[in-house]
Enzyme design. Structure first.
Site, PDB file in Angstrom:
ATOM      1  N   SER A   1      -6.098   2.151   0.296  1.00 47.09           N
ATOM      2  CA  SER A   1      -4.661   2.083   1.237  1.00 47.09           C
ATOM      3  C   SER A   1      -4.514   3.754   1.548  1.00 47.09           C
ATOM      4  CB  SER A   1      -4.099   1.547   0.360  1.00 47.09           C
ATOM      5  OG  SER A   1      -2.478   1.023   0.848  1.00 47.09           O
TER       6      SER A   1
ATOM      7  N   HIS B   1      -5.390  -0.250   4.423  1.00 48.64           N
ATOM      8  CA  HIS B   1      -3.993  -0.763   4.417  1.00 48.64           C
ATOM      9  C   HIS B   1      -3.344   0.015   5.655  1.00 48.64           C
ATOM     10  CE1 HIS B   1      -4.598  -2.572   0.179  1.00 48.64           C
ATOM     11  NE2 HIS B   1      -4.864  -3.476   1.043  1.00 48.64           N
TER      12      HIS B   1
ATOM     13  N   ASP C   1      -4.767  -4.398  -5.017  1.00 47.94           N
ATOM     14  CA  ASP C   1      -5.716  -4.287  -4.494  1.00 47.94           C
ATOM     15  C   ASP C   1      -7.249  -4.318  -4.597  1.00 47.94           C
ATOM     16  OD1 ASP C   1      -6.978  -6.259  -2.469  1.00 47.94           O
ATOM     17  OD2 ASP C   1      -6.520  -4.892  -0.776  1.00 47.94           O
TER      18      ASP C   1
END
Length: 367
Positions: free
Chosen positions: A173, A200, A293
């Site tokens: 991310s 992401h 995540d």
């Protein structure tokens, strides 16, 4: 990206944007958000460079296409002289701007968001920009990572024995684009495994991200397509706002299913799918990123016999995702970013022995 940072004061924002209309929109977004405070709004990179050391903003909203010095060079100079969290605000529909945006991320900017389309961009888009500015203003590592001196060559890590991987899954991310650039850039075109990748990022930027990443590595890189077979030496990138899963026969499965942990695409969804179809024949790598995540999916992968790697705190821009995986016991080994590619190459070329011979490199038992 998501975060749970709390602050007792507003984050001070420096807006850098040459378009008077867009600048007014951004100023209004900042002033209307109770989490933010406008430090100043300027139209050139030169003005920004002059004001950053004086105003010491908590975060900078940076346009990439500016008169005179562009946003990429401004980002490089700010990160070299007065490191500050930078959010790139870019026109996702313009290829040159996309390339500059991706290079700005490699030069130290934290994230990229789509430029608002005037006053009618809608409340959701405005809230997303304001939230991104607030979250990135809270990232502390950016203030110290460029002042830590030259990178130290990581010590060699024992290569795990007994693995016969056929696929590699990677996810990140915040800080992911430069991490992927470094790691994949160190792998040869002859790398023997297919790679599936989750980053992401706003859906509007994923085409540009894949195209940019393709210029950073000898491997071929493209957005994943439904039903295609994974192939060695190719990086299959999750498209915007779609889960990337590995199905039977190592086929790409794309899904509009519900977000997992607030994310779509989700790193956990990818790792869990790989656990089901590949298990011991897989390697999972979880890199820098905000939130959690990927942690539960990496645990599934390790439980299925896969080999799991997390980026070490020492090089993570944000250690949220890899740190969560470590706490869950989902990680076989944590490595600094600069050691990951060589470790993967070592695994790919390692002689095959009994799995027990590589068990000592594990950090802890699987719960």
């Amino acid at each position: 990206m998501s975060g749970s940072f709390q602050s007792s004061r507003r984050a001070r924002v420096l807006v850098v944007e040459d378009s008077a209309v867009v600048r007014q929109v951004l100023v209004r977004l900042v002033r209307d958000d109770p989490r933010l405070e406008l430090a100043e709004a300027v139209e050139t990179a030169e003005e920004a460079l002059r004001l950053v050391p004086v105003l010491r903003p908590d975060v900078i909203s940076m346009d990439v296409r500016l008169p005179g010095m562009d946003g990429l060079e401004a980002t490089r100079r700010i990160m070299a002289n007065c490191p500050t969290p930078i959010v790139i605000v870019s026109d996702a529909s313009t290829d040159p701007a996309l390339q500059v945006s991706m290079n700005a991320l490699r030069s130290g900017a934290l994230s990229v968001v789509e430029k608002p389309a005037g006053w009618l961009s809608g409340p959701a888009g405005g809230t997303a920009i304001a939230t991104q500015l607030y979250i990135m203003s809270q990232v502390p590592v950016i203030r110290r990572r460029l002042s830590a001196g030259l990178p130290v060559t990581p010590a060699p890590v024992p290569v795990p024995r007994g693995l016969r991987p056929r696929v590699l899954a990677m996810a990140a991310s915040t800080g992911g684009p430069p991490a992927f650039s470094q790691i994949l850039g160190a792998l040869p075109a002859s790398f023997p495994w297919p790679i599936v990748l989750v980053q992401h990022m706003g859906a509007a930027f994923m085409d540009g991200f894949a195209a940019w990443l393709d210029t950073q590595t000898p491997l071929s890189v493209a957005l994943a397509r439904q039903g295609e077979r994974l192939r060695p030496g190719h990086v299959h990138v999750a498209p915007g706002d779609m889960h990337l899963l590995v199905g039977p026969g190592d086929e790409v499965r794309l899904s509009h299913g519900p977000a997992v942990g607030g994310q779509r695409p989700s790193a956990s969804a990818l790792f869990s799918s790989l656990a089901r179809v590949a298990g011991t024949d897989s390697v999972g790598v979880l890199l820098t990123g905000m939130g959690e995540d990927g942690a539960s999916g990496l645990a599934d992968l390790r439980h299925a016999g896969g080999y799991t790697i997390a980026e070490d705190r020492s090089t993570s821009i944000v250690h949220g995702m890899p740190g969560a995986a470590e706490r869950m016991g989902a990680v076989c080994v944590s490595l600094p970013q600069g050691a990951i590619a060589s470790h993967l190459l070592g695994i790919a070329g390692a002689p095959h022995f009994a799995p027990a011979e590589w068990a000592p490199v594990l950090e802890g038992p699987m719960p």
